[in-house]
Design a protein around this motif. Structure first.
Motif, PDB file in Angstrom:
ATOM      1  N   ILE A   1       4.341   7.501  -1.330  1.00 53.09           N
ATOM      2  CA  ILE A   1       3.992   6.639  -2.278  1.00 53.09           C
ATOM      3  C   ILE A   1       3.299   5.249  -1.478  1.00 53.09           C
ATOM      4  CG2 ILE A   1       4.615   5.085  -4.248  1.00 53.09           C
ATOM      5  CD1 ILE A   1       7.091   6.678  -4.635  1.00 53.09           C
ATOM      6  N   ASP A   2       2.195   4.631  -1.762  1.00 50.81           N
ATOM      7  CA  ASP A   2       1.374   3.758  -0.982  1.00 50.81           C
ATOM      8  C   ASP A   2       1.185   2.540  -1.919  1.00 50.81           C
ATOM      9  OD1 ASP A   2       0.123   1.849   0.441  1.00 50.81           O
ATOM     10  OD2 ASP A   2      -1.543   3.238   0.721  1.00 50.81           O
ATOM     11  N   ILE A   3       1.979   1.593  -1.776  1.00 52.59           N
ATOM     12  CA  ILE A   3       2.089   0.254  -2.960  1.00 52.59           C
ATOM     13  C   ILE A   3       1.238  -0.795  -2.146  1.00 52.59           C
ATOM     14  CG2 ILE A   3       4.060   0.949  -4.072  1.00 52.59           C
ATOM     15  CD1 ILE A   3       5.490  -1.250  -2.588  1.00 52.59           C
ATOM     16  N   SER A   4       0.625  -0.764  -1.112  1.00 56.02           N
ATOM     17  CA  SER A   4       0.052  -1.727  -0.467  1.00 56.02           C
ATOM     18  C   SER A   4      -1.160  -2.534  -1.129  1.00 56.02           C
ATOM     19  CB  SER A   4      -0.382  -1.361   1.254  1.00 56.02           C
ATOM     20  OG  SER A   4      -1.265  -0.130   0.959  1.00 56.02           O
ATOM     21  N   ARG A   5      -1.827  -1.717  -1.710  1.00 57.61           N
ATOM     22  CA  ARG A   5      -2.958  -2.309  -2.565  1.00 57.61           C
ATOM     23  C   ARG A   5      -2.411  -3.020  -3.677  1.00 57.61           C
ATOM     24  NH1 ARG A   5      -6.728   1.983  -4.263  1.00 57.61           N
ATOM     25  NH2 ARG A   5      -7.725   0.352  -5.382  1.00 57.61           N
ATOM     26  N   ALA A   6      -1.732  -2.301  -4.350  1.00 59.06           N
ATOM     27  CA  ALA A   6      -1.123  -2.862  -5.534  1.00 59.06           C
ATOM     28  C   ALA A   6      -0.433  -4.052  -5.397  1.00 59.06           C
ATOM     29  CB  ALA A   6      -0.190  -1.776  -6.436  1.00 59.06           C
ATOM     30  N   ALA A   7       0.202  -4.155  -4.222  1.00 58.70           N
ATOM     31  CA  ALA A   7       1.039  -5.394  -3.991  1.00 58.70           C
ATOM     32  C   ALA A   7       0.237  -6.456  -3.595  1.00 58.70           C
ATOM     33  CB  ALA A   7       2.025  -5.233  -2.836  1.00 58.70           C
ATOM     34  N   ALA A   8      -1.069  -6.096  -3.059  1.00 58.30           N
ATOM     35  CA  ALA A   8      -1.910  -7.328  -2.699  1.00 58.30           C
ATOM     36  C   ALA A   8      -2.640  -7.995  -3.858  1.00 58.30           C
ATOM     37  CB  ALA A   8      -2.794  -6.906  -1.939  1.00 58.30           C
ATOM     38  N   LEU A   9      -2.525  -7.172  -5.034  1.00 58.46           N
ATOM     39  CA  LEU A   9      -3.243  -8.029  -6.266  1.00 58.46           C
ATOM     40  C   LEU A   9      -2.738  -9.236  -6.662  1.00 58.46           C
ATOM     41  CD1 LEU A   9      -3.706  -4.676  -8.619  1.00 58.46           C
ATOM     42  CD2 LEU A   9      -5.635  -6.173  -7.369  1.00 58.46           C
ATOM     43  N   ALA A  10      -3.521 -10.158  -7.039  1.00 63.29           N
ATOM     44  CA  ALA A  10      -3.215 -11.451  -7.600  1.00 63.29           C
ATOM     45  C   ALA A  10      -2.403 -11.122  -8.709  1.00 63.29           C
ATOM     46  CB  ALA A  10      -4.371 -12.344  -7.723  1.00 63.29           C
ATOM     47  N   GLY A  11      -1.220 -11.850  -9.108  1.00 63.28           N
ATOM     48  CA  GLY A  11      -0.607 -11.720 -10.441  1.00 63.28           C
ATOM     49  C   GLY A  11       0.594 -10.607 -10.293  1.00 63.28           C
ATOM     50  N   VAL A  12       0.547  -9.724  -9.371  1.00 60.07           N
ATOM     51  CA  VAL A  12       1.588  -8.762  -9.161  1.00 60.07           C
ATOM     52  C   VAL A  12       2.841  -9.533  -8.483  1.00 60.07           C
ATOM     53  CG1 VAL A  12       2.175  -6.669  -8.162  1.00 60.07           C
ATOM     54  CG2 VAL A  12       0.055  -6.815  -9.151  1.00 60.07           C
ATOM     55  N   HIS A  13       4.138  -9.215  -9.120  1.00 65.80           N
ATOM     56  CA  HIS A  13       5.257  -9.851  -8.598  1.00 65.80           C
ATOM     57  C   HIS A  13       6.129  -9.043  -7.923  1.00 65.80           C
ATOM     58  CE1 HIS A  13       4.201 -14.048  -9.994  1.00 65.80           C
ATOM     59  NE2 HIS A  13       3.431 -13.259 -11.019  1.00 65.80           N
ATOM     60  N   ALA A  14       6.320  -7.883  -8.699  1.00 66.30           N
ATOM     61  CA  ALA A  14       7.308  -6.874  -7.929  1.00 66.30           C
ATOM     62  C   ALA A  14       6.781  -5.513  -8.273  1.00 66.30           C
ATOM     63  CB  ALA A  14       8.797  -7.259  -8.641  1.00 66.30           C
ATOM     64  N   ILE A  15       7.354  -4.698  -7.388  1.00 63.42           N
ATOM     65  CA  ILE A  15       6.869  -3.294  -7.432  1.00 63.42           C
ATOM     66  C   ILE A  15       8.116  -2.404  -7.181  1.00 63.42           C
ATOM     67  CG2 ILE A  15       5.598  -1.546  -6.784  1.00 63.42           C
ATOM     68  CD1 ILE A  15       3.249  -3.121  -6.150  1.00 63.42           C
ATOM     69  N   LEU A  16       8.691  -1.772  -8.167  1.00 61.71           N
ATOM     70  CA  LEU A  16      10.025  -1.033  -7.762  1.00 61.71           C
ATOM     71  C   LEU A  16       9.441   0.648  -7.633  1.00 61.71           C
ATOM     72  CD1 LEU A  16      12.939  -0.543  -7.831  1.00 61.71           C
ATOM     73  CD2 LEU A  16      12.613  -0.063 -10.458  1.00 61.71           C
ATOM     74  N   THR A  17       9.743   1.015  -6.522  1.00 54.66           N
ATOM     75  CA  THR A  17       9.758   2.521  -6.129  1.00 54.66           C
ATOM     76  C   THR A  17      10.850   2.920  -5.420  1.00 54.66           C
ATOM     77  OG1 THR A  17       9.014   2.253  -3.848  1.00 54.66           O
ATOM     78  CG2 THR A  17       7.222   2.271  -5.626  1.00 54.66           C
ATOM     79  N   ARG A  18      11.108   4.111  -5.116  1.00 49.91           N
ATOM     80  CA  ARG A  18      12.072   4.643  -4.232  1.00 49.91           C
ATOM     81  C   ARG A  18      12.272   3.941  -3.178  1.00 49.91           C
ATOM     82  NH1 ARG A  18       9.785  10.477  -2.344  1.00 49.91           N
ATOM     83  NH2 ARG A  18       8.221   9.678  -0.795  1.00 49.91           N
ATOM     84  N   ASP A  19      11.192   3.498  -2.462  1.00 54.51           N
ATOM     85  CA  ASP A  19      11.092   2.737  -0.950  1.00 54.51           C
ATOM     86  C   ASP A  19      11.644   1.298  -1.189  1.00 54.51           C
ATOM     87  OD1 ASP A  19      10.232   5.359  -0.151  1.00 54.51           O
ATOM     88  OD2 ASP A  19       8.232   4.585  -0.440  1.00 54.51           O
TER      89      ASP A  19
END
Lengths: 750, 173
Positions: A56-74
């Protein structure tokens, strides 16, 4: 304590206590809650039926303006991991992760969750998350799952706690591949089948339904450093608090769950749905988070159990039922959820309200790569009742007996135990059935009409299996004499807050308008096991009654003390205190409260109130109070029973729905155009069982699934047989078909 | 999530200016082009009596009156209602707070259970009675069937609408 209360004339006739809020649009549901600074969450769902999650690659999502938290198994917060293992939830079998760990088990399984400034940004972020899947072979149906060599869905899944039952009942976890639980009950001698004149074997296929509660699964969580506040649409605030505490490793006293109005639940809102993700995202972002599923997501979250029900029933030629062996396969979906409990109920309810010499019920929960099935009103009883009542009709027709007579011959009588060791039936089913038949004009000749009628009986043991049902309530009288009623029973449409307010008002001798049903907050509301299994009025109502009686005694004791008389001389009426022989006590001043007879002193409630504080009572029907946390005493004298078949004489409440449906069959092919039902409900309200029967008739014509049949049955048609479709083409033949199934030959020939 | 949604979301930031009359009050709004009327009412105006359920114009929970016609506000862009006169459940009661006859009938008949569909049902009924002050039972059943009451309280809803109709006729006579 047991004051006899005469019901006032308008008992039950006032408008519901939630009426004003609901008709004016002011009623607040969880979906309406908004907190300043609140983020909005969305979840990413797996597009495959069965897949290994490789990366699971969240790097692009995490860089989006307005995104505060991402929950995955990692990205799980470290404190909730046990060792390296992600936490799992479930009622008995804990097998469901909050977000997928190694694999996704159905199309719609949650892989990741994002909290962002608004839902649009959250959705964009979901698109930016890259998940690499390795697709795995899947099983989509019960048959596929049970085929030897088919893929295993949950290898190495844990077992649940060992359950204890009474004689004849037993259960086990994971008895064979893809079966997470099996329940078996047996009584009487199986050899009696050989003494029967006929043995009929029929198989019934039952498709799943969705709850379709209009208010979606939704919660708003606010996590601060040592405390979690959660507004959520749930039927079970206290069990939810316990589950969250265990899952997230947070002490229960740090979690406060508030339940505003619930916009429909029907069983769906009885476990962790949106709550864990909302809480975790709130912890991760240090902001309040709202997670609200779309309707499509509701469909991917919970459903009813699809089922295959095989019934083998031995009867004598005169229609006397002798023995029944039932085998029920429930499609549990991808995770166990409450399936084991549903299995117990389905097996227990399969015989219906009839007398048998031998019973053998087996129910298995089969795992498939489909949406997890969970609690749905009726809780296994729907599947079992539909099959059972259909077979009774079929047998009656094969034997040339009227289905009504067949039922009357075999119905349990008042006080008769359904299985050995059980408490007796608490309502007169025969009388009820006769009444229903008379009301609908069962014997009327409907020849030449487009109508058929049918009868069915729902038989349900209300108030949950497991620990004896219990509830608590608290009645507070304020300093100015207003009444606050606190109970953990959730108002989700059934009118519970009205009913409980009425109980309180009647006992305290005032109008329900003076009683306010306090909003539920687990920090302040007395403990409750959840608004499930038709317990509301029967169990919570009893607790409220006791609490109100305690409050009443406290009022009278206080007044007696002030008046210098005994409490027996006083009574409460129209929210004022009267002294026997019904002298009105007038007021001149507070200082003049003395008990001299004839003294003109009134005791308005607002004078008394400030001294009363609170009264509290807890109750289970007919026994001492018990709370799970305080269960030690109880456990010493009685082991924990989990069984629906445990002999506990006189302890079980039943909801019986006797129901008849009219079905007119000449509108759209395959769809009942109109139904009118009259029901007599006795005992506690068996909403679920009644719904099951209602569905029974509605469904009869809407689904077609072939019924395989052995045994000496004649070539008549099952409610869901294929010929139904064929003969549905012509109005006349269709009516004939339905009538022959539902009406029996006596009255509905066309 | 479909690609349509993605496209929609990237368009969400284009803003539009529009004027609406909501519950008798004329207001100017600057809204994202992708904003639904429901979002405008609930989030911008805090009129949360209008409920979100299916977001597919299927269930009727989000029904509002747009120029007197019932409309599913979840499936209507806010800009589509530009210049329209909107009535929500909050705008139904009189200035003195007295309930509308339809609301009153729903209250008297307890024509609701969980209440989530109720605002939509009430507005639906009002629209019917404005069009046809003396509807037959069949008309009421057919008209009201565009709202879903999952608690299945339909019988009482039909009774309430019929009673409201006769109440309103009596009042205007």
């Amino acid at each position: 304590m047991t004051a006899t209360v005469k019901l006032s004339a308008n008992f039950g006739r006032d408008a519901r206590s939630d009426a004003d809020e609901k008709v004016s649009g002011r009623a607040v549901y969880t979906a309406d809650i908004a907190i300043p600074g609140m983020l909005h969450a969305k979840v990413l769902r797996c597009p495959h039926a069965h897949a290994r999650v490789k990366q699971i690659d969240i790097s692009r999502a995490a860089a989006l303006a307005g995104v505060h938290a991402i929950l995955t198994r990692d990205t799980y917060p470290a404190h909730i991991l046990s060792g390296n293992a992600a936490p799992l939830h479930g009622f008995l079998i804990k097998d469901q992760p909050i977000v997928a760990v190694d694999r996704c088990r159905y199309e719609g399984d949650i892989v990741a969750a994002v909290a962002a400034d608004n839902e649009a940004i959250a959705v964009q972020a979901l698109h930016a998350i890259k998940v690499e899947y390795e697709e795995l072979p899947f099983v989509g149906t019960i048959d596929e799952a049970l085929r030897p060599g088919s893929p295993q869905i949950a290898p190495g899944a844990p077992a649940g706690p060992q359950l204890r039952y009474g004689p004849g009942a037993r259960s086990c976890y994971w008895p064979r591949p893809n079966v997470c639980f099996e329940f078996h009950y047996q009584c009487g001698d199986g050899d009696v089948f050989s003494t029967c004149d006929h043995v009929f074997e029929d198989e019934f296929g039952f498709s799943r339904m969705n709850h379709f509660h209009l208010e979606p699964f939704v919660s708003v969580a606010q996590a601060t450093h040592d405390r979690i506040e959660l507004w959520t649409s749930t039927q079970m605030p206290f069990p939810l608090r316990g589950q969250l505490s265990q899952l997230l490793k947070i002490p229960e006293h740090c979690i406060s769950i508030r339940v505003p109005f619930v916009g429909g639940a029907f069983g769906a809102k009885s476990g962790i749905r949106t709550e864990a993700i909302a809480v975790l995202l709130s912890m991760m972002s240090a902001r309040p988070v709202r997670l609200c599923y779309a309707m499509e997501e509701d469909f991917l979250t919970a459903s009813q159990h699809a089922a295959v029900v095989r019934l083998k029933t031995g009867v004598m030629a005169d229609g006397t039922l002798i023995a029944r062996a039932s085998e029920i396969l429930l499609d549990a979906g991808a995770y166990a959820d409450v399936s084991p409990l549903v299995a117990e109920k389905a097996a227990y309810r399969a015989p219906g309200p009839y007398r048998y010499k031998h019973l053998d019920s087996r129910c298995s929960c089969v795992m498939t790569n489909t949406t997890p099935a969970g609690a749905f009103r009726g809780f296994g009883g729907t599947q079992a009742t539909w099959a059972s009542e259909s077979q009774i009709d079929m047998i009656a027709r094969r034997l040339g007996i009227d289905p009504f007579d067949m039922r009357m011959k075999n119905l349990l009588q008042l006080g008769e135990a359904p299985v050995p060791g059980e408490g007796g039936v608490d309502s007169d089913l025969s009388e009820g059935l006769e009444l229903v038949a008379r009301e609908i004009g069962y014997r009327q000749n409907r020849a030449g009409t487009d109508r058929g009628v049918g009868l069915a009986i729902g038989f349900k043991d209300a108030a949950t299996s497991g620990e004896p049902a219990h509830a608590q309530a608290r009645v507070k009288i304020t300093t100015r004499g207003d009444i606050l009623l606190q109970s953990g029973a959730v108002e989700m449409g059934q009118g519970l807050m009205t009913a409980l307010s009425q109980v309180t008002a009647e006992i305290l001798g005032t109008s329900p308008q003076r009683v306010r049903y306090a909003p539920i907050d687990t920090d302040a509301t007395p403990f409750d096991r959840g608004t499930i299994a038709s317990v509301g009025v029967a169990i919570n109502g009893k607790a409220v009654e006791h609490a109100a009686q305690a409050a009443r005694s406290a009022v009278l004791d206080f007044a007696a003390n002030r008046l210098g008389c005994s409490a027996e001389e006083l009574t409460l009426e129209n929210w004022s205190i009267r002294r026997r022989p019904w002298t009105r006590i007038h007021r001149r001043g507070r200082s003049q409260l003395s008990g001299r007879s004839g003294c003109a002193v009134s005791v308005p409630m607002r004078v008394l109130g400030d001294r009363l504080g609170r009264c509290r009572s807890r109750s289970r029907p007919g026994n001492r109070p018990l709370e799970r946390d305080q269960a030690c005493d109880q456990r010493r004298c009685r082991p924990r029973h989990q069984s629906p078949c445990v002999p506990r004489p006189g302890r079980r409440r039943r909801g019986n729905g006797l129901r008849a449906s009219f079905v007119r069959t000449n509108a759209l092919p395959g769809r009942p155009s109109h139904q009118r039902c009259r029901a007599r409900l006795s005992g506690s309200i068996g909403g679920g069982s009644a719904a099951g029967i209602h569905r029974d008739h509605a469904r009869a014509r809407t689904r077609a699934r072939p019924v395989r049949r052995q045994g000496p049955g004649r070539g008549r048609h099952a409610p869901n047989c294929k010929r139904d479709r064929q003969c549905g083409r012509g109005r006349r033949r269709r009516a004939h078909h339905v009538a022959s199934h539902y009406g029996g030959k006596d009255f509905a020939r066309t | 999530v479909s690609d349509d949604a993605l496209t929609r979301d990237s368009m969400a930031w284009e803003t539009l200016e529009l004027t609406l009359r909501v519950n008798g009050k004329q207001t100017k709004f600057v809204v994202p082009s992708a904003m639904s009327l429901l979002e405008l009412l609930r989030d911008s105006l805090n009129l949360r009596g209008t409920k979100l359920a299916c977001s597919r114009a299927v269930c009727g929970s989000c029904t509002v009156l747009v120029d007197g016609q019932p409309a599913a506000s979840c499936a209507l862009f806010a800009f589509q209602a530009d210049g329209a006169d909107i009535v929500t459940i909050e705008g139904l009661a009189g200035k003195d707070g007295a309930l509308h006859p339809v609301q009153d009938a729903f209250r008297k008949f307890s024509a609701f259970q969980c209440g989530y569909c109720t605002p939509g049902m009430i507005l639906l009924a009002k629209a019917l009675l404005d069009l046809d002050p003396a509807p037959s039972r069949a008309t009421v059943v057919e008209w009201m069937s565009s709202g879903v009451c999952r608690c299945t309280g339909y019988n009482l809803i039909v009774e309430a609408v019929l009673s409201a109709a006769s109440e309103m006729r009596r009042a205007t006579r």
